[in-house]
Design a protein around this motif. Structure first.
Motif, short mmCIF file in Angstrom:
data_model
loop_
_atom_site.label_atom_id
_atom_site.label_comp_id
_atom_site.label_asym_id
_atom_site.label_seq_id
_atom_site.Cartn_x
_atom_site.Cartn_y
_atom_site.Cartn_z
N VAL A 168 23.37 84.10 50.76
CA VAL A 168 23.06 84.61 52.11
C VAL A 168 22.42 85.99 52.01
O VAL A 168 21.43 86.29 52.69
N GLU A 169 22.98 86.85 51.16
CA GLU A 169 22.44 88.20 51.02
C GLU A 169 21.02 88.18 50.47
O GLU A 169 20.14 88.93 50.92
N THR A 170 20.75 87.30 49.52
CA THR A 170 19.43 87.22 48.89
C THR A 170 18.35 86.75 49.86
O THR A 170 17.24 87.27 49.88
N TRP A 171 18.70 85.75 50.71
CA TRP A 171 17.68 85.11 51.53
C TRP A 171 17.69 85.54 52.99
O TRP A 171 16.82 85.09 53.75
N SER A 172 18.62 86.38 53.40
CA SER A 172 18.62 86.88 54.78
C SER A 172 17.33 87.64 55.06
O SER A 172 16.92 88.50 54.27
N GLY A 173 16.70 87.31 56.16
CA GLY A 173 15.43 87.93 56.51
C GLY A 173 14.23 87.24 55.90
O GLY A 173 13.09 87.51 56.29
N LYS A 174 14.48 86.34 54.94
CA LYS A 174 13.40 85.61 54.30
C LYS A 174 13.39 84.15 54.71
O LYS A 174 12.34 83.53 54.80
N LYS A 175 14.58 83.60 54.92
CA LYS A 175 14.74 82.23 55.37
C LYS A 175 15.75 82.20 56.52
O LYS A 175 16.63 83.06 56.60
N ARG A 176 15.61 81.23 57.39
CA ARG A 176 16.58 81.07 58.46
C ARG A 176 17.88 80.52 57.86
O ARG A 176 17.87 79.57 57.07
N ILE A 177 19.01 81.14 58.20
CA ILE A 177 20.31 80.71 57.70
C ILE A 177 21.15 80.30 58.90
O ILE A 177 21.33 81.07 59.85
N ARG A 189 30.33 85.04 62.86
CA ARG A 189 30.35 86.07 63.91
C ARG A 189 30.51 87.46 63.30
O ARG A 189 29.80 88.39 63.69
N LEU A 190 31.42 87.60 62.34
CA LEU A 190 31.62 88.90 61.70
C LEU A 190 30.40 89.32 60.89
O LEU A 190 30.09 90.51 60.77
N GLN A 191 29.69 88.33 60.34
CA GLN A 191 28.49 88.62 59.56
C GLN A 191 27.25 88.73 60.45
O GLN A 191 26.16 89.03 59.95
N GLN A 192 27.41 88.42 61.75
CA GLN A 192 26.31 88.46 62.71
C GLN A 192 25.17 87.53 62.28
O GLN A 192 23.99 87.89 62.30
N LYS A 193 25.56 86.30 61.91
CA LYS A 193 24.61 85.28 61.49
C LYS A 193 24.55 84.17 62.55
O LYS A 193 25.46 84.00 63.35
N GLU A 194 23.48 83.40 62.51
CA GLU A 194 23.28 82.32 63.48
C GLU A 194 24.29 81.20 63.25
O GLU A 194 24.53 80.79 62.12
N HIS A 195 24.85 80.69 64.35
CA HIS A 195 25.90 79.67 64.26
C HIS A 195 25.54 78.50 65.17
O HIS A 195 25.11 78.68 66.31
N TRP A 196 25.71 77.27 64.65
CA TRP A 196 25.42 76.07 65.42
C TRP A 196 26.71 75.30 65.67
O TRP A 196 27.31 74.75 64.75
N CYS A 197 27.13 75.25 66.90
CA CYS A 197 28.27 74.42 67.31
C CYS A 197 28.24 74.34 68.84
O CYS A 197 29.12 74.86 69.52
#
Length: 213
Positions: A168-177, A189-197
């Motif tokens: 996640v750290e390597t590809w954040s900002g480069k690929k959609r996660i 949520r704590l990492q402020q990343k996109e979540h699908w549910c």
């Protein structure tokens, strides 16, 4: 970067001076719970402060513990990492940081999969964790090489894998996660990343609310 340890550290900062660190958390297993279609394993349920949340794992724990058990501890084994995720899920739910605490009913599986398939259409997808339902739906769009992917998806199995944080750290900002399912809700949520549910529930048996997505 270990994503579980880092999330525990972020939660610890959030709870400072709250008095909740030593409050009891109960971990149990619900064998009757309908699982998210993107997750496989047993449904481990964490209960805290009148709320509950789940994490699906092959190594569930039944115990009564405290939030503070995670702080400063080496979270190395799959069962401990899964327990930490379950506790993160229920505590972030208790503090209204996350609104997805439980999986949707089976009736919501088809629309959820259709919407996710449409969301990912035309893109190469790399799965962190085994996700048979998505792999069948996407077919040749699934790649086993992360460099070839446009989107990285992470499920319950993937989120506790030792290398996921670095990925996640390597590809954040480069690929959609994209984190999938209720098991990943608290950490994402704590990492402020996109979540699908989109059909996840706050309480078991409640009416799914797609607007939460």
């Amino acid at each position: 970067m270990d994503i579980i340890t880092d999330s525990v550290n972020r939660l610890e900062e959030h709870l400072q001076c709250s008095g909740c660190e030593e409050t009891g958390v109960r971990l149990d297993v619900d064998p009757d719970r309908t699982l998210c279609q993107f997750e496989r394993g047993a449904c481990m349920v964490a209960s805290f402060g009148g709320r509950s949340a789940e994490f699906v794992t092959d190594d569930p724990i039944r115990a009564t513990t405290k939030i503070s058990f995670m702080f400063g501890m080496p979270l190395e084994t799959p069962n401990v990492r899964g327990a930490a995720c379950a506790i993160i899920n229920v505590v972030t739910g208790f503090f209204c940081l996350s609104r997805v605490l439980h999986s949707c009913p089976k009736a919501s599986h088809t629309p959820c999969l259709c919407e996710l398939t449409e969301e990912l259409r035309g893109r190469r997808v790399y799965c962190t964790g085994t996700i048979p339902a998505l792999e069948r739906a996407l077919g040749s769009a699934i790649t086993t090489t992360v460099k070839e992917a446009d989107i990285i998806v992470v499920n319950n199995e993937g989120i506790i894998a030792p290398g996921t944080g670095n990925l996640v750290e390597t590809w954040s900002g480069k690929k959609r996660i994209l984190f999938l399912g209720p098991s990943t809700a608290g950490v994402s949520r704590l990492q402020q990343k996109e979540h699908w549910c989109p059909y996840g529930q706050q309480t078991p048996g409640s009416v799914p609310d797609p607007s939460m997505h």
